[in-house]
Design an enzyme around this catalytic site. Structure first.
Site, PDB file in Angstrom:
ATOM      1  CE  LYS A  33      73.962 -60.349   1.521  1.00  0.00           C
ATOM      2  NZ  LYS A  33      74.161 -61.227   0.349  1.00  0.00           N
ATOM      3  CE  LYS A  55      74.797 -57.157  -3.261  1.00  0.00           C
ATOM      4  NZ  LYS A  55      74.926 -58.445  -3.902  1.00  0.00           N
ATOM      5  NE  ARG A  56      67.463 -59.175   4.718  1.00  0.00           N
ATOM      6  CZ  ARG A  56      66.755 -59.989   5.491  1.00  0.00           C
ATOM      7  NH1 ARG A  56      65.884 -60.826   4.962  1.00  0.00           N
ATOM      8  NH2 ARG A  56      66.892 -59.943   6.790  1.00  0.00           N
ATOM      9  CB  THR A  88      71.505 -65.569  -7.231  1.00  0.00           C
ATOM     10  OG1 THR A  88      70.873 -65.060  -6.052  1.00  0.00           O
ATOM     11  CG2 THR A  88      71.961 -66.994  -6.994  1.00  0.00           C
ATOM     12  CE  LYS A 143      68.067 -63.472  -9.129  1.00  0.00           C
ATOM     13  NZ  LYS A 143      67.639 -63.316  -7.731  1.00  0.00           N
ATOM     14  CG  HIS A 197      72.714 -71.990   0.687  1.00  0.00           C
ATOM     15  ND1 HIS A 197      72.395 -71.686  -0.619  1.00  0.00           N
ATOM     16  CD2 HIS A 197      72.049 -73.125   0.983  1.00  0.00           C
ATOM     17  CE1 HIS A 197      71.559 -72.607  -1.089  1.00  0.00           C
ATOM     18  NE2 HIS A 197      71.330 -73.490  -0.131  1.00  0.00           N
TER      19      HIS A 197
HETATM   20  C1  26Q Z   1      69.293 -69.243  10.513  1.00  0.00           C
HETATM   21  C2  26Q Z   1      68.991 -69.530  11.842  1.00  0.00           C
HETATM   22  C3  26Q Z   1      67.914 -68.940  12.458  1.00  0.00           C
HETATM   23  C4  26Q Z   1      67.130 -68.066  11.735  1.00  0.00           C
HETATM   24  C5  26Q Z   1      67.419 -67.790  10.428  1.00  0.00           C
HETATM   25  C6  26Q Z   1      68.511 -68.366   9.808  1.00  0.00           C
HETATM   26  C7  26Q Z   1      68.822 -68.062   8.394  1.00  0.00           C
HETATM   27  C8  26Q Z   1      67.867 -67.583   7.524  1.00  0.00           C
HETATM   28  C9  26Q Z   1      68.180 -67.300   6.214  1.00  0.00           C
HETATM   29  C10 26Q Z   1      70.090 -68.264   7.903  1.00  0.00           C
HETATM   30  C11 26Q Z   1      70.412 -67.989   6.578  1.00  0.00           C
HETATM   31  C12 26Q Z   1      69.446 -67.494   5.721  1.00  0.00           C
HETATM   32  C13 26Q Z   1      69.722 -67.167   4.329  1.00  0.00           C
HETATM   33  C14 26Q Z   1      70.875 -67.368   3.730  1.00  0.00           C
HETATM   34  C15 26Q Z   1      71.124 -66.972   2.330  1.00  0.00           C
HETATM   35  O1  26Q Z   1      70.283 -66.375   1.683  1.00  0.00           O
HETATM   36  N1  26Q Z   1      72.287 -67.321   1.782  1.00  0.00           N
HETATM   37  C16 26Q Z   1      72.620 -66.976   0.409  1.00  0.00           C
HETATM   38  O2  26Q Z   1      72.302 -68.087  -0.416  1.00  0.00           O
HETATM   39  C17 26Q Z   1      72.447 -67.765  -1.784  1.00  0.00           C
HETATM   40  C18 26Q Z   1      71.986 -68.957  -2.592  1.00  0.00           C
HETATM   41  O3  26Q Z   1      72.916 -69.984  -2.510  1.00  0.00           O
HETATM   42  C19 26Q Z   1      73.885 -67.381  -2.108  1.00  0.00           C
HETATM   43  O4  26Q Z   1      73.936 -66.943  -3.445  1.00  0.00           O
HETATM   44  C20 26Q Z   1      74.359 -66.264  -1.188  1.00  0.00           C
HETATM   45  O5  26Q Z   1      75.738 -66.035  -1.396  1.00  0.00           O
HETATM   46  C21 26Q Z   1      74.099 -66.649   0.264  1.00  0.00           C
HETATM   47  O6  26Q Z   1      74.430 -65.572   1.123  1.00  0.00           O
END
Ligand code: 26Q
Length: 752
Positions: A499, A493-494, A600, A604, A313
């Site tokens: 971003k 978004k986050r 995503t 929406k 991702h």
């Molecule tokens: C990693 C290591 C330690 C702690 C937390 C994490 C961590 C937590 C959440 C790393 C990544 C995330 C989330 C990632 C995320 O939301 N990615 C998004 O995924 C979507 C679905 O595929 C995409 O549409 C987005 O582009 C992408 O940013």
């Protein structure tokens, strides 16, 4: 349904639909929904999918469960006969925030579509007691509060399924909780969430602080809001190992329950690994097969290699998980020897240091385990997959070209259209008929109404109605007034530098200065932001601070106020998304090209008739291809150019600051006016970051962005032409149904 509801209300509270409080009606409706789901047969099949994810951002479930059960309209009408409104009743539900953002929400959309397609597939993850933190603003800054969502009634069902898991020195016993996932065409699947009974919410101190070393009491307390300090990272590894050990035991238990041999694992089970967070399921399955089911190491590795598939991702290097071996030795000791064995096997295949599992610093690269020992590697949008193959994962693509494939993300339109935009759904049913709800590509039939003045007017009046509803909601939630006549320009978004919320904020600064200089926009603009920043991500918090200060400045200036309203939504979550997305005119998708894997939210917004203002990044590229250049506003440098700038280290914000038009906006961040409204340390830090590093190149695209945005706002004044853009976006959004995505996963990866 009326009788059933009244019977439940009588049994539960001694009341009726006439006398019950909202919360009581909600409880009765939930009980009824739980019964109806329980009556459904479990979806079954010769082969079963396990979608393993550290996050499932499911959102409120009442309405969407009713939609999948085909009971939504009946429930709504039944309540209405008693003067009750289903949407208000659902306000009683607490949103389970078991995800950070896109990745977690994708997992939830996928579970909905897997069940809708009648596929046998369960989710597996962790039952966090408090999900992602609740966000509050205080003195123009983010504060984090715990968000305990489980109190009282809930969709969770405690089971009597327990698995032993090694947790450091001890062995503990997990408890499995289940949530039913009804399929829109019958049947049901399950989301399994693992927990530990000893976890204790009492150890939470002020805000979201707690003893991070007390694993038995904190293991599933919180969802990780991102990597933070050392202790936190170790806890993250404990969580991951606990999750995958429980899931691996469940898979092998169910396999043998179904009377299949462990040697035929890959014929009867497929595991989709959602990012690297569940990667340890690979060594854990191998460990269990060798130690408890009598397979040789060769046999176990061969089975697992044909069972596991990995979804990537991100291309942000800092988001690719790498764990120091000492963390794994402490938190995941049982799989350490297996990881060592896998590392040796890779070294026998190739000596390329770029693809080794354990590097020279004794750090384990989680994605490398997935790619070597999974049979499929997929990206989440066409551009993203191409970048993985050409750059980020090139050495792996050279080794295993056949493993790589793309699965462009999707969203469940049952939640993101039928549920959240009922006026639009009604119009669609009237015009193109209800067939699109079975196959959302049927939305294309709307194109026949492109020149239909009545339908175009209806689209505009529905948007207006949604904008009014959103304004009312924000007035009551935050006490902020929004003018429904204004353009709603939305970036939710986050918060992350890539971003580029900071670029949008710089646009806001430009607007403030323009308005003060007498250049007022043709129509008032409402810039809506919503974002949580990871608590340890300082610059992200600085950007929130910047937006909140700008909001205050625009609001307090009588010259600016009539023309520009900057609104930062507090605690942006799925529930708020369902309110703001149907009300949006302009959808901001402005990430630095190459950095947003897919996005995503972009899908929406499109489905709800917003026009995208975006870079050619992630799935925006596919949106442009579908709607055509004339129905989207695209700007900014292309991904190949950006990748080149990084490769040659050729981007320098200091050079761009020499442009007075750019410097004027950026320097406003540290103007006297801003320093009076905000915190000097935070604003100077951000200013310094943007002027000296600007790692995600906000200044590079700023002028093109401003020009393109102003031109798009001007197009808003031709209401008929705008409505036509809305119509094309809605009509083409069927491609982004997660039903399509899941059908592709099944045809090309899972083969259920
Ligand atoms: C990693 C290591 C330690 C702690 C937390 C994490 C961590 C937590 C959440 C790393 C990544 C995330 C989330 C990632 C995320 O939301 N990615 C998004 O995924 C979507 C679905 O595929 C995409 O549409 C987005 O582009 C992408 O940013």
């Amino acid at each position: 349904m009326e009788q059933e509801l009244n019977a439940l209300l009588r049994d539960l509270f001694g009341k009726t639909l006439e006398t019950a409080q909202s919360a009581e009606v909600y409880d009765a409706l939930m009980q009824l929904t739980l019964q109806k789901m329980g009556d459904r047969p479990r979806l079954s099949g010769d082969k079963k999918l396990y979608y393993v994810s550290a996050e499932f951002l499911i959102g409120k479930l009442l309405s969407c469960n009713l939609i999948s059960l085909g009971l939504f309209e009946e429930a709504k009408a039944t309540l209405a006969r008693h003067g009750l409104d289903l949407a208000s009743i659902e306000e009683e539900e607490r949103e389970p925030s078991l995800g950070n953002g896109g990745l977690g929400r994708l997992a939830a959309c996928f579970l909905d579509s897997i069940a809708a397609l009648g596929l046998c597939g369960d989710g597996a993850g962790l039952c966090y007691h408090d999900g992602l933190f609740r966000q509050r603003f205080e003195a123009n800054k983010q504060q984090e509060l715990p968000d305990a969502w489980r109190g009282g009634q809930s969709w969770l069902r405690r089971t009597d399924v327990h698995f032993p898991v090694r947790l450091g020195e001890k062995t503990v016993l997990s408890t499995m909780y289940d949530i039913d996932i009804p399929g829109a065409n019958g049947g049901r699947n399950t989301l399994h969430l693992f927990d530990l009974d000893t976890v204790d919410e009492g150890i939470i101190r002020d805000g979201i602080a707690f003893d991070k070393t007390d694993i038995e009491h904190n293991l599933t307390l919180f969802l990780y809001p991102d990597d933070s300090d050392g202790d936190g990272r170790l806890l993250r590894v404990y969580q991951q190992y606990f999750m995958v050990s429980c899931t691996a035991q469940l898979i092998l238990h169910e396999l043998t329950e179904r009377s299949f041999s462990p040697k035929s694992l890959h014929e009867h089970a497929v595991v989709q690994i959602n990012d690297t967070h569940p990667t340890m399921i690979i060594p854990e399955l191998i460990r269990l097969l060798t130690q408890q089911y009598g397979l040789t190491m060769d046999e176990a590795v061969a089975e697992v290699e044909r069972t596991c598939a990995y979804t990537n991702h991100t291309i942000l290097a800092e988001a690719l998980e790498k764990w120091p071996m000492r963390f794994l030795k402490q938190a995941a000791a049982p799989v350490v020897p297996i990881i060592g064995e896998l590392d040796r096997r890779v070294r026998a295949r190739t000596d390329d240091p770029a693809v080794q599992i354990i590097d020279e610093h004794d750090v384990v690269h989680m994605a490398h385990i997935d790619i070597h020992f999974g049979f499929s590697v997929n990206g989440v949008a066409a551009l993203h997959t191409e970048i993985l193959k050409k750059t980020e994962l090139k050495p792996f693509y050279d080794l295993y070209p056949a493993k790589f494939n793309n699965k462009t993300n999707g969203i469940t339109l049952r939640r993101w259209l039928l549920h959240c935009n009922q006026p639009l759904t009604a119009l669609l049913r009237e015009t193109i008929g209800p067939g699109f709800e079975r196959d959302f590509t049927g939305l294309e039939a709307l194109l026949a109404y492109r020149e239909d003045a009545q339908v175009l007017d209806r689209l505009l009046s529905i948007k207006r109605e949604n904008k009014e509803a959103f304004a009312a909601a924000i007035a009551s939630l935050q006490g902020v007034a929004i003018d429904p006549e204004s353009i709603y320009d939305v970036q939710v978004k986050r918060l992350h530098e890539y971003k580029r919320q900071q670029m949008n904020a710089l646009y806001a600064i430009g607007k403030i200065l323009d308005i003060r200089a007498g250049r007022v926009p043709a129509r008032p603009i409402t810039m809506i932001f919503g974002a949580k920043a990871a608590p340890a991500y300082t610059i992200a918090k600085d950007i929130i601070h910047l937006i909140l200060c700008l909001s205050q400045i625009a609001r307090e200036d009588p010259a600016v106020r009539p023309h520009l309203n900057i609104v930062m939504l507090e605690n942006y979550n799925v529930t708020l998304a369902e309110k703001v997305i149907p009300a949006c005119d302009v959808s901001e998708q402005i990430s630095l090209a190459s950095k947003e894997a897919s996005g995503t939210g972009n899908m929406k917004f499109m489905a709800n008739g917003a026009v995208t203002l975006g870079t050619l990044d992630g799935a925006n590229v596919e949106i442009r291809d579908l709607v055509g250049e004339e129905n989207i506003a695209v700007f900014g440098r292309h991904s190949d150019e950006v990748i080149r700038l990084y490769a040659q280290n050729a981007y320098d914000p200091k050079a761009l600051m020499k442009n007075p038009a750019v410097a004027r906006l950026v320097d406003f961040i540290v103007s006297d006016e801003m320093l009076a409204a905000g915190d000097r340390e935070s604003l100077t830090r951000l200013h310094h970051e943007i002027t000296t590093k600007d790692y995600f190149m906000a200044l590079l695209d700023l002028e093109d962005y401003t020009r393109t945005k102003d031109a798009l706002f001007a197009r808003y004044e031709n209401r008929r032409a705008w409505a036509q853009m809305m119509l094309v976006n809605i009509a083409k959004s069927g491609y982004f149904s997660s039903d399509r995505t899941i059908a592709q996963y099944n045809e090309e990866i899972w083969h259920l």
